[in-house]
Design an enzyme around this catalytic site. Structure first.
Site, mmCIF file in Angstrom:
data_model
loop_
_atom_site.group_PDB
_atom_site.id
_atom_site.type_symbol
_atom_site.label_atom_id
_atom_site.label_comp_id
_atom_site.label_asym_id
_atom_site.label_seq_id
_atom_site.Cartn_x
_atom_site.Cartn_y
_atom_site.Cartn_z
ATOM 1 N N CYS A 120 -10.031 -8.714 -5.042
ATOM 2 C CA CYS A 120 -8.597 -8.842 -5.501
ATOM 3 C C CYS A 120 -8.166 -9.535 -6.114
ATOM 4 O O CYS A 120 -6.979 -10.077 -6.452
ATOM 5 C CB CYS A 120 -8.404 -10.132 -3.839
ATOM 6 S SG CYS A 120 -9.122 -9.700 -2.441
ATOM 7 N N HIS A 262 -2.869 -15.388 -5.522
ATOM 8 C CA HIS A 262 -3.804 -13.965 -5.114
ATOM 9 C C HIS A 262 -3.389 -14.856 -3.250
ATOM 10 O O HIS A 262 -3.808 -15.887 -2.605
ATOM 11 C CB HIS A 262 -4.496 -13.683 -5.073
ATOM 12 C CG HIS A 262 -5.528 -12.961 -3.710
ATOM 13 N ND1 HIS A 262 -5.062 -11.901 -2.984
ATOM 14 C CD2 HIS A 262 -6.490 -13.029 -2.809
ATOM 15 C CE1 HIS A 262 -5.783 -11.258 -2.149
ATOM 16 N NE2 HIS A 262 -7.031 -12.431 -2.547
ATOM 17 N N ASN A 292 -2.963 -10.456 3.762
ATOM 18 C CA ASN A 292 -3.493 -10.483 2.187
ATOM 19 C C ASN A 292 -3.427 -8.887 1.990
ATOM 20 O O ASN A 292 -3.907 -8.175 2.855
ATOM 21 C CB ASN A 292 -5.513 -11.108 2.559
ATOM 22 C CG ASN A 292 -6.139 -10.950 1.527
ATOM 23 O OD1 ASN A 292 -5.654 -10.399 0.563
ATOM 24 N ND2 ASN A 292 -6.776 -11.349 1.587
#
Length: 375
Positions: A120, A262, A292
């Site tokens: 990520c 993020h 996500n």
């Protein structure tokens, strides 16, 4: 942790693109598909997620990357990219890397192309790498793409992860420019700690547990995350790297006009912003609508219409991320003066779209009666 400040000239973001699947799944569809012992309210309050995008059968990470890359090139309107860096932890296949084929499909010829696997944090790792390569003179127009299809590795019956992830891709095109230009990348801070490698992982399918050998855990090739430990690491590491990037840029935290983290969990994003002293009016995200999206999450927020309407070119912008590895990264930049483009991904052959009721049938897993209840 390592950081850098770019002086006088640097990479400037001149194009932004997004590639999002057309299928939208709400929390109810995910709960029903995995027979999860949870509720829509629990997912909303614990994660901030209401909807996420899901690819149709046969649509790959590479397809998403091509869509986002084309959109970014269209947004830029200049000459073609001369380098491609793809951040992903869900490549089209273990070998070779996905980036060269993406570059081929974009018509970029024989430009250098490679994958970055920082999970990520991958997009910011890739952005810092491309900026450094441009600064060195190795390239003049690098294309940076973050793309992931976590639906290919997430177990839909796992209450801890099934509702978190969506599929998508985002991209930016960079060109040389001055540090005072809109879109200029000013500073970056990167870090990693392999002692926590087991906290976010797909343990099987690599050289340690090859696919052709019997797996000790039948779900070893699915995504696993230790949520509580990850939360603590994520907040601490993102705050530290953000402060270093801000220090190198010479920006006090209170002068940040746009904070984009993020999109892992809304509570993590709020905790990081609060510790940095960045108010709610300067925080931007789209986790509610797309979930996500791993390496794609930050460029997708940059391409989001809500973010674009709220910001004017040159605003002080802080990007920060945390991911498996463990890895973390932050970048300070001036908000770009570009109009993003969005394209839906398309495979190289026709396929029937996936419906929410077909989610389980597209995987090898079966629902488990032992999944825990909301707490």
């Amino acid at each position: 942790m390592t950081g850098v400040r770019f002086e006088e000239t640097t990479a400037v973001i001149t194009g932004i693109g997004a590639g999002l699947p057309e299928q939208v799944l709400d929390n109810a569809a995910v709960i029903e598909a995995g027979r999860l012992r949870t509720t829509d309210e629990w997912i909303r309050t614990r994660t901030g997620i209401v909807h996420r995008r899901r690819v149709a059968p046969g649509i790959s990470t590479g397809d998403l990357a091509v869509a986002a890359g084309r959109a970014a090139i269209s947004s830029d309107g200049g000459s073609a990219p001369d380098l491609l860096v793809l951040a992903t932890s869900t490549p089209d296949q273990p070998c070779p890397a996905t980036a060269p084929y993406v570059a081929h499909r974009l018509g970029l010829g024989t430009v250098p192309a490679f994958d970055v696997g920082a999970v990520c944090s991958g997009f910011l790792y890739a952005l810092a790498t491309a900026t450094a390569l441009l600064h060195s003179g190795l390239c003049r127009a690098p294309l940076v793409v973050g793309a992931d299809t976590y639906s290919s590795i997430v177990d839909p019956t796992d209450r801890d992860t099934a509702a978190l992830f969506g599929d998508g891709a985002g991209a930016v095109l960079l060109r040389p420019g001055r540090i005072d230009a809109p879109g200029a990348v000013l500073a970056a801070a990167l870090g990693a700690d392999g002692s926590g490698h087991q906290l976010i992982a797909v343990p099987g399918g690599g050289s340690r547990q090859p696919m052709h050998l019997p797996q000790v855990d039948p779900k070893a090739t699915t995504f696993r995350m230790q949520g509580r430990e990850v939360y603590a690491h994520a907040v601490r590491r993102m705050v530290a790297s953000a402060r270093e990037a801000l220090d190198r840029a010479g920006w006090p935290a209170e002068t940040v006009e746009a904070f984009i983290g993020h999109q892992a969990n809304q509570r993590i994003l709020d905790a990081v912003a609060q510790r940095l002293g960045i108010g709610p009016e300067h925080r931007f995200g789209n986790i509610r609508d797309v979930g996500n999206t791993a390496a794609a999450s930050i460029p997708l927020v940059m391409a989001d219409p809500t973010t674009q309407r709220a910001l004017t070119p040159g605003r002080r912008t802080l990007l920060t991320a945390f991911g498996g590895g463990l890895t973390w990264a932050s970048v300070a930049l001036n908000w770009p003066a570009t109009v993003p483009r969005t394209r839906p991904p398309s495979p190289e052959f026709d396929l029937t779209p996936l419906s929410s009721t077909d989610l389980l049938r597209s995987h090898a897993w079966t629902p488990s009666a032992s999944t825990s209840s909301p707490s």
